[in-house]
Write a protein that holds these residues in place. Structure first.
Motif, PDB file in Angstrom:
ATOM      1  N   ARG A   1      16.048  -4.691   7.279  1.00 12.87           N
ATOM      2  CA  ARG A   1      17.129  -4.739   6.289  1.00 12.87           C
ATOM      3  C   ARG A   1      16.602  -5.044   4.893  1.00 12.87           C
ATOM      4  N   GLU A   2      15.755  -6.061   4.792  1.00 11.95           N
ATOM      5  CA  GLU A   2      15.324  -6.565   3.496  1.00 11.95           C
ATOM      6  C   GLU A   2      14.287  -5.689   2.812  1.00 11.95           C
ATOM      7  N   SER A   3      13.499  -4.981   3.580  1.00 11.33           N
ATOM      8  CA  SER A   3      12.420  -4.189   2.995  1.00 11.33           C
ATOM      9  C   SER A   3      12.657  -2.687   3.172  1.00 11.33           C
ATOM     10  N   THR A   4      12.586  -2.226   4.395  1.00 12.64           N
ATOM     11  CA  THR A   4      12.637  -0.795   4.667  1.00 12.64           C
ATOM     12  C   THR A   4      13.945  -0.167   4.216  1.00 12.64           C
ATOM     13  N   MET A   5      15.068  -0.740   4.629  1.00 15.19           N
ATOM     14  CA  MET A   5      16.367  -0.168   4.243  1.00 15.19           C
ATOM     15  C   MET A   5      16.598  -0.291   2.740  1.00 15.19           C
ATOM     16  N   ALA A   6      16.117  -1.353   2.124  1.00 11.57           N
ATOM     17  CA  ALA A   6      16.262  -1.510   0.674  1.00 11.57           C
ATOM     18  C   ALA A   6      15.530  -0.390  -0.063  1.00 11.57           C
ATOM     19  N   VAL A   7      14.330  -0.067   0.387  1.00  8.13           N
ATOM     20  CA  VAL A   7      13.575   1.028  -0.227  1.00  8.13           C
ATOM     21  C   VAL A   7      14.277   2.363   0.037  1.00  8.13           C
ATOM     22  N   PHE A   8      14.759   2.555   1.257  1.00 12.06           N
ATOM     23  CA  PHE A   8      15.481   3.783   1.613  1.00 12.06           C
ATOM     24  C   PHE A   8      16.691   3.984   0.696  1.00 12.06           C
ATOM     25  N   ILE A   9      17.504   2.960   0.547  1.00 11.04           N
ATOM     26  CA  ILE A   9      18.711   3.050  -0.292  1.00 11.04           C
ATOM     27  C   ILE A   9      18.336   3.288  -1.747  1.00 11.04           C
ATOM     28  N   ARG A  10      17.230   2.699  -2.202  1.00  8.93           N
ATOM     29  CA  ARG A  10      16.796   2.865  -3.595  1.00  8.93           C
ATOM     30  C   ARG A  10      16.280   4.279  -3.863  1.00  8.93           C
ATOM     31  N   LEU A  11      15.595   4.883  -2.888  1.00 14.22           N
ATOM     32  CA  LEU A  11      14.952   6.177  -3.122  1.00 14.22           C
ATOM     33  C   LEU A  11      15.825   7.390  -2.793  1.00 14.22           C
ATOM     34  N   VAL A  12      16.576   7.311  -1.722  1.00  9.54           N
ATOM     35  CA  VAL A  12      17.309   8.486  -1.244  1.00  9.54           C
ATOM     36  C   VAL A  12      18.674   8.554  -1.928  1.00  9.54           C
ATOM     37  N   PRO A  13      19.010   9.708  -2.502  1.00  7.16           N
ATOM     38  CA  PRO A  13      20.317   9.843  -3.159  1.00  7.16           C
ATOM     39  C   PRO A  13      21.464   9.571  -2.179  1.00  7.16           C
ATOM     40  N   PRO A  14      22.424   8.743  -2.579  1.00  6.95           N
ATOM     41  CA  PRO A  14      23.506   8.375  -1.664  1.00  6.95           C
ATOM     42  C   PRO A  14      24.321   9.559  -1.167  1.00  6.95           C
ATOM     43  N   GLU A  15      24.355  10.634  -1.913  1.00  6.38           N
ATOM     44  CA  GLU A  15      25.135  11.808  -1.528  1.00  6.38           C
ATOM     45  C   GLU A  15      24.613  12.487  -0.264  1.00  6.38           C
ATOM     46  N   VAL A  16      23.356  12.237   0.071  1.00  4.04           N
ATOM     47  CA  VAL A  16      22.777  12.917   1.242  1.00  4.04           C
ATOM     48  C   VAL A  16      22.683  12.006   2.460  1.00  4.04           C
ATOM     49  N   ILE A  17      23.117  10.760   2.346  1.00  6.05           N
ATOM     50  CA  ILE A  17      23.075   9.830   3.462  1.00  6.05           C
ATOM     51  C   ILE A  17      24.419   9.896   4.185  1.00  6.05           C
ATOM     52  N   GLN A  18      24.378  10.313   5.459  1.00  4.15           N
ATOM     53  CA  GLN A  18      25.620  10.401   6.230  1.00  4.15           C
ATOM     54  C   GLN A  18      26.061   9.026   6.681  1.00  4.15           C
ATOM     55  N   ASN A  19      25.185   8.269   7.258  1.00  4.62           N
ATOM     56  CA  ASN A  19      25.484   6.891   7.636  1.00  4.62           C
ATOM     57  C   ASN A  19      24.202   6.115   7.824  1.00  4.62           C
ATOM     58  N   HIS A  20      24.352   4.796   7.814  1.00  4.77           N
ATOM     59  CA  HIS A  20      23.187   3.922   8.045  1.00  4.77           C
ATOM     60  C   HIS A  20      23.681   2.586   8.549  1.00  4.77           C
TER      61      HIS A  20
ATOM     62  N   GLN B   1       0.803  -1.227   0.000  1.00  3.36           N
ATOM     63  CA  GLN B   1       0.000   0.000   0.000  1.00  3.36           C
ATOM     64  C   GLN B   1       0.836   1.276   0.000  1.00  3.36           C
ATOM     65  N   GLY B   2       2.160   1.141  -0.045  1.00  6.61           N
ATOM     66  CA  GLY B   2       3.016   2.320  -0.140  1.00  6.61           C
ATOM     67  C   GLY B   2       3.415   2.938   1.179  1.00  6.61           C
ATOM     68  N   LYS B   3       3.247   2.216   2.280  1.00  6.26           N
ATOM     69  CA  LYS B   3       3.570   2.767   3.602  1.00  6.26           C
ATOM     70  C   LYS B   3       5.049   3.126   3.712  1.00  6.26           C
ATOM     71  N   THR B   4       5.922   2.190   3.364  1.00  3.64           N
ATOM     72  CA  THR B   4       7.360   2.414   3.480  1.00  3.64           C
ATOM     73  C   THR B   4       7.812   3.537   2.564  1.00  3.64           C
ATOM     74  N   THR B   5       7.346   3.531   1.336  1.00  2.56           N
ATOM     75  CA  THR B   5       7.731   4.564   0.374  1.00  2.56           C
ATOM     76  C   THR B   5       7.285   5.940   0.844  1.00  2.56           C
ATOM     77  N   ALA B   6       6.050   6.061   1.316  1.00  5.98           N
ATOM     78  CA  ALA B   6       5.542   7.352   1.793  1.00  5.98           C
ATOM     79  C   ALA B   6       6.318   7.821   3.016  1.00  5.98           C
ATOM     80  N   ALA B   7       6.597   6.912   3.938  1.00  8.11           N
ATOM     81  CA  ALA B   7       7.336   7.290   5.149  1.00  8.11           C
ATOM     82  C   ALA B   7       8.748   7.745   4.815  1.00  8.11           C
ATOM     83  N   ILE B   8       9.423   7.029   3.949  1.00  4.13           N
ATOM     84  CA  ILE B   8      10.789   7.409   3.570  1.00  4.13           C
ATOM     85  C   ILE B   8      10.775   8.726   2.813  1.00  4.13           C
ATOM     86  N   GLY B   9       9.805   8.924   1.951  1.00  6.71           N
ATOM     87  CA  GLY B   9       9.692  10.205   1.245  1.00  6.71           C
ATOM     88  C   GLY B   9       9.492  11.359   2.204  1.00  6.71           C
TER      89      GLY B   9
END
Length: 91
Positions: free
Chosen positions: A72-91, A39-47
């Motif tokens: 790891r398998e779902s939430t972080m995968a979506v986060f890494i896919r959507l958020v530009p790596p240049e703006v991620i300090q650490n994870h 239903q897009g919960k993870t995508t909306a939350a990460i956005g």
């Protein structure tokens, strides 16, 4: 890459009405979004988290999930896919 203050995610938050309502709700300090799988919960939350991080630089964000494997398998995968790596300090 665009400047980090220019929000650009490969997501159309207006595609699903519930997702759009959650993403565009700025009048409540705390919001929640529930529903079935896909239903897009993870995508909306990460956005929303990314958008708030652009608005409030140097903030901290916590993304949690009951099961670490699902995190790891779902939430972080979506986060890494959507958020530009240049703006991620650490994870």
């Amino acid at each position: 890459m665009e400047h980090p203050n220019e929000l650009s995610l490969p997501v159309d938050f207006d595609r699903l009405p519930q997702q759009s309502a959650f993403f565009h709700d700025w009048q409540h300090r705390f919001t929640a979004y529930g529903g079935g799988m896909g239903q897009g919960k993870t995508t909306a939350a990460i956005g929303k988290i990314f958008y708030l991080s652009v608005l409030f630089p140097h903030n901290y964000c916590f993304i949690g999930r009951w099961d670490c494997g699902e995190l790891r398998e779902s939430t972080m995968a979506v986060f890494i896919r959507l958020v530009p790596p240049e703006v991620i300090q650490n994870h």
